[in-house]
Design a protein around this motif. Structure first.
Motif, PDB file in Angstrom:
ATOM      1  N   GLU A  21       4.027  -6.553   9.343  1.00 53.05           N
ATOM      2  CA  GLU A  21       3.088  -5.521   8.913  1.00 53.05           C
ATOM      3  C   GLU A  21       3.594  -4.146   9.343  1.00 53.05           C
ATOM      4  N   GLY A  22       3.512  -3.197   8.427  1.00 52.15           N
ATOM      5  CA  GLY A  22       3.992  -1.847   8.701  1.00 52.15           C
ATOM      6  C   GLY A  22       5.399  -1.589   8.217  1.00 52.15           C
ATOM      7  N   ASP A  23       6.123  -2.633   7.788  1.00 53.83           N
ATOM      8  CA  ASP A  23       7.442  -2.422   7.205  1.00 53.83           C
ATOM      9  C   ASP A  23       7.331  -1.507   5.987  1.00 53.83           C
ATOM     10  N   ARG A  24       8.333  -0.629   5.805  1.00 56.64           N
ATOM     11  CA  ARG A  24       8.382   0.199   4.596  1.00 56.64           C
ATOM     12  C   ARG A  24       9.431  -0.365   3.659  1.00 56.64           C
ATOM     13  N   VAL A  25       9.104  -0.405   2.362  1.00 56.88           N
ATOM     14  CA  VAL A  25      10.030  -0.916   1.351  1.00 56.88           C
ATOM     15  C   VAL A  25      11.007   0.192   0.962  1.00 56.88           C
ATOM     16  N   LEU A  26      12.296  -0.125   0.990  1.00 60.94           N
ATOM     17  CA  LEU A  26      13.346   0.828   0.611  1.00 60.94           C
ATOM     18  C   LEU A  26      13.931   0.519  -0.757  1.00 60.94           C
ATOM     19  N   ALA A  27      14.045  -0.767  -1.078  1.00 61.61           N
ATOM     20  CA  ALA A  27      14.657  -1.156  -2.348  1.00 61.61           C
ATOM     21  C   ALA A  27      14.058  -2.470  -2.814  1.00 61.61           C
ATOM     22  N   VAL A  28      14.046  -2.656  -4.129  1.00 60.66           N
ATOM     23  CA  VAL A  28      13.553  -3.886  -4.745  1.00 60.66           C
ATOM     24  C   VAL A  28      14.658  -4.446  -5.633  1.00 60.66           C
ATOM     25  N   ASN A  29      15.027  -5.688  -5.366  1.00 59.90           N
ATOM     26  CA  ASN A  29      16.095  -6.344  -6.134  1.00 59.90           C
ATOM     27  C   ASN A  29      17.362  -5.491  -6.208  1.00 59.90           C
ATOM     28  N   GLY A  30      17.717  -4.890  -5.051  1.00 58.59           N
ATOM     29  CA  GLY A  30      18.971  -4.146  -4.948  1.00 58.59           C
ATOM     30  C   GLY A  30      18.931  -2.731  -5.461  1.00 58.59           C
ATOM     31  N   GLU A  31      17.767  -2.250  -5.925  1.00 58.38           N
ATOM     32  CA  GLU A  31      17.666  -0.894  -6.458  1.00 58.38           C
ATOM     33  C   GLU A  31      16.710  -0.074  -5.601  1.00 58.38           C
ATOM     34  N   SER A  32      17.153   1.119  -5.195  1.00 59.11           N
ATOM     35  CA  SER A  32      16.332   2.000  -4.378  1.00 59.11           C
ATOM     36  C   SER A  32      15.039   2.349  -5.107  1.00 59.11           C
ATOM     37  N   ASP A  41      11.490  -1.320   9.733  1.00 50.96           N
ATOM     38  CA  ASP A  41      10.281  -1.238  10.544  1.00 50.96           C
ATOM     39  C   ASP A  41      10.004   0.223  10.916  1.00 50.96           C
ATOM     40  N   PRO A  42       8.802   0.534  11.427  1.00 48.17           N
ATOM     41  CA  PRO A  42       8.432   1.932  11.700  1.00 48.17           C
ATOM     42  C   PRO A  42       9.376   2.650  12.656  1.00 48.17           C
ATOM     43  N   ALA A  43       9.852   1.968  13.712  1.00 52.05           N
ATOM     44  CA  ALA A  43      10.750   2.618  14.675  1.00 52.05           C
ATOM     45  C   ALA A  43      12.069   2.995  14.024  1.00 52.05           C
ATOM     46  N   GLY A  44      12.615   2.092  13.220  1.00 48.90           N
ATOM     47  CA  GLY A  44      13.856   2.386  12.518  1.00 48.90           C
ATOM     48  C   GLY A  44      13.681   3.481  11.488  1.00 48.90           C
ATOM     49  N   ASP A  45      12.555   3.460  10.791  1.00 49.79           N
ATOM     50  CA  ASP A  45      12.273   4.473   9.776  1.00 49.79           C
ATOM     51  C   ASP A  45      12.230   5.861  10.399  1.00 49.79           C
ATOM     52  N   GLU A  46      11.534   5.964  11.525  1.00 49.27           N
ATOM     53  CA  GLU A  46      11.425   7.249  12.218  1.00 49.27           C
ATOM     54  C   GLU A  46      12.795   7.707  12.725  1.00 49.27           C
ATOM     55  N   PHE A  47      13.598   6.761  13.227  1.00 49.87           N
ATOM     56  CA  PHE A  47      14.925   7.128  13.734  1.00 49.87           C
ATOM     57  C   PHE A  47      15.804   7.697  12.622  1.00 49.87           C
ATOM     58  N   LYS A  61       0.833  -1.197   0.000  1.00 51.86           N
ATOM     59  CA  LYS A  61       0.000   0.000   0.000  1.00 51.86           C
ATOM     60  C   LYS A  61       0.873   1.254   0.000  1.00 51.86           C
ATOM     61  N   GLU A  62       0.427   2.256  -0.723  1.00 47.33           N
ATOM     62  CA  GLU A  62       1.095   3.565  -0.675  1.00 47.33           C
ATOM     63  C   GLU A  62       0.420   4.394   0.418  1.00 47.33           C
ATOM     64  N   ASP A  63       1.236   4.986   1.280  1.00 51.73           N
ATOM     65  CA  ASP A  63       0.672   5.755   2.389  1.00 51.73           C
ATOM     66  C   ASP A  63       1.638   6.867   2.756  1.00 51.73           C
ATOM     67  N   ASP A  64       1.154   7.803   3.561  1.00 52.52           N
ATOM     68  CA  ASP A  64       2.004   8.886   4.039  1.00 52.52           C
ATOM     69  C   ASP A  64       3.031   8.357   5.021  1.00 52.52           C
ATOM     70  N   CYS A  65       4.253   8.863   4.915  1.00 51.83           N
ATOM     71  CA  CYS A  65       5.301   8.517   5.878  1.00 51.83           C
ATOM     72  C   CYS A  65       5.217   9.464   7.069  1.00 51.83           C
ATOM     73  N   SER A  66       5.594   8.971   8.232  1.00 51.92           N
ATOM     74  CA  SER A  66       5.623   9.833   9.413  1.00 51.92           C
ATOM     75  C   SER A  66       6.641  10.946   9.238  1.00 51.92           C
ATOM     76  N   SER A  67       7.627  10.706   8.364  1.00 48.79           N
ATOM     77  CA  SER A  67       8.676  11.692   8.116  1.00 48.79           C
ATOM     78  C   SER A  67       8.291  12.694   7.025  1.00 48.79           C
ATOM     79  N   LEU A 125       4.086  -2.454   3.673  1.00 47.70           N
ATOM     80  CA  LEU A 125       3.678  -3.851   3.584  1.00 47.70           C
ATOM     81  C   LEU A 125       2.615  -4.158   4.636  1.00 47.70           C
ATOM     82  N   TRP A 126       1.486  -4.716   4.187  1.00 52.00           N
ATOM     83  CA  TRP A 126       0.380  -5.012   5.088  1.00 52.00           C
ATOM     84  C   TRP A 126      -0.222  -6.374   4.740  1.00 52.00           C
TER      85      TRP A 126
END
Length: 353
Positions: free
Chosen positions: A305-316, A342-348, A276-282, A289-290
């Motif tokens: 659930e709640g993980d944010r995707v940063l890269a797919v197959n090694g590409e940002s 995960d959300p805590a790491g993303d926010e950090f 799902k595409e959603d607003d980031c806390s940042s 991912l849900w």
């Protein structure tokens, strides 16, 4: 920027990736320094460039692998672009990406390393003539580069004795802080090198801080504090080249917040997750991912659930929308590798830039 295989006019097979970067970032353009070898051939010194772009830009050059030409070759520098104006030259050979020596690596891996850097990358290059001369002399090119040029991000948790470091500052100056680290104290355990220089506190530059202001900020940090620090050798490396040290270049191995790589092989019922595409806390939007199905490949690979995707197959995927991300995931029909946080790491990470 997609990588593609092409045939040149001379039949050369090459992999091409195109970049452009932000002209507002200050980059050094050092004069070439020559050193004489015993047989009289001159070999230049490597040059370093910190390239930064936004999501809508590329870095302004192409990386080639060419038949009959050794190394990863810088080509097609855009006329009037920042790469040209800052000093990258046609024929330069790429030696290092973000502090990692790449001359010996497979070309596709080097391309992926640059792509995986997102919007900022530190490159070390050597001019073509010097590269060829060094190769002919049998020189170890990795020995021409410093061992470690990355600052550190360290997350320190206070104990009964405090954070385990003290700060010294030359009298009457601002922004110049050296750290004395208590052996086996919180800062030492968090990876802060003794005698290192403090560059950022909780994501903010300390360049304008007085000692009193820094002390106040530390007291306001509560039980945890995040430091961007550089050893004396690393600080000198950047200072002498006019490069700005940023958290994006930091060694993050000491941090408790980790990205995770998930390798999924599609089963009869699919991967077992919803994107799902959603607003980031940042701020901005991200791909999340849900609805991770129990017992299916996504859960088995460690997806939460709640993980944010940063890269797919090694590409940002930074800057890509939902449809483009889905297309990347579906590029290989039966398997995919996702880099997630995960959300805590993303926010950090957002909080420290």
């Amino acid at each position: 920027a997609a990588m593609k295989q092409t045939k040149g006019l001379e039949g050369d097979k090459m992999s091409i990736i195109k970049f452009e970067f932000n002209p507002k970032v200050g980059i050094d353009n050092p004069a070439l320094t020559l050193t004489e070898d015993t047989d009289g051939e001159a070999v230049g010194e490597p040059r370093f460039y910190l390239l930064t772009k936004d999501n809508t830009e590329t870095f302004g050059f192409c990386l080639h692998e060419e038949l009959g030409c050794q190394g990863h070759v810088i080509r097609q520098i855009e006329l009037g672009g920042v790469a040209q104006r800052r000093g990258l030259q046609d024929g330069d050979r790429l030696l290092q990406v973000n502090g990692h020596f790449v001359d010996h690596m497979d070309h596709v891996r080097v391309v992926q390393k640059i792509k995986a850097s997102g919007n900022q990358v530190l490159l070390a290059v050597l001019d073509g003539d010097s590269y060829e001369a060094a190769k002919s002399l049998g020189r170890d090119l990795s020995q021409m580069l410093p061992d470690d040029i990355r600052p550190r991000l360290c997350h320190v948790t206070r104990d009964r004795s405090g954070f385990g470091f003290s700060v010294s500052c030359p009298e009457g100056t601002k922004g110049t802080f050296q750290l004395s680290v208590l052996q086996d104290g919180p800062a030492d355990r968090a990876g802060v090198p003794p005698g290192s220089w403090l560059l950022e506190l909780n994501g903010d530059s300390v360049k304008s801080y007085s000692h009193t202001q820094l002390t106040k900020k530390l007291k306001q940090s509560g039980n945890t504090v995040t430091l961007l620090v550089a050893s004396s050798a690393v600080e000198e490396f950047y200072r002498l080249r006019g490069l700005r040290v940023t958290a994006a270049l930091a060694d993050t191995s000491w941090l408790p917040f980790k990205v995770r790589e998930l390798h999924l092989v599609k089963g009869p019922a699919g991967y077992g997750f919803l994107l799902k595409e959603d607003d980031c806390s940042s701020g901005g939007v991200g791909q999340f991912l849900w609805e991770v199905d129990v017992g299916l490949p996504a859960e088995q690979a460690g997806m939460k659930e709640g993980d944010r995707v940063l890269a797919v197959n090694g590409e940002s995927i930074e800057g890509l929308d939902h449809e483009q991300t889905v297309h990347r995931i579906r590029a290989h029909e039966d398997q995919v590798t996702l880099l997630v946080i995960d959300p805590a790491g993303d926010e950090f990470y957002h909080s420290v830039g």
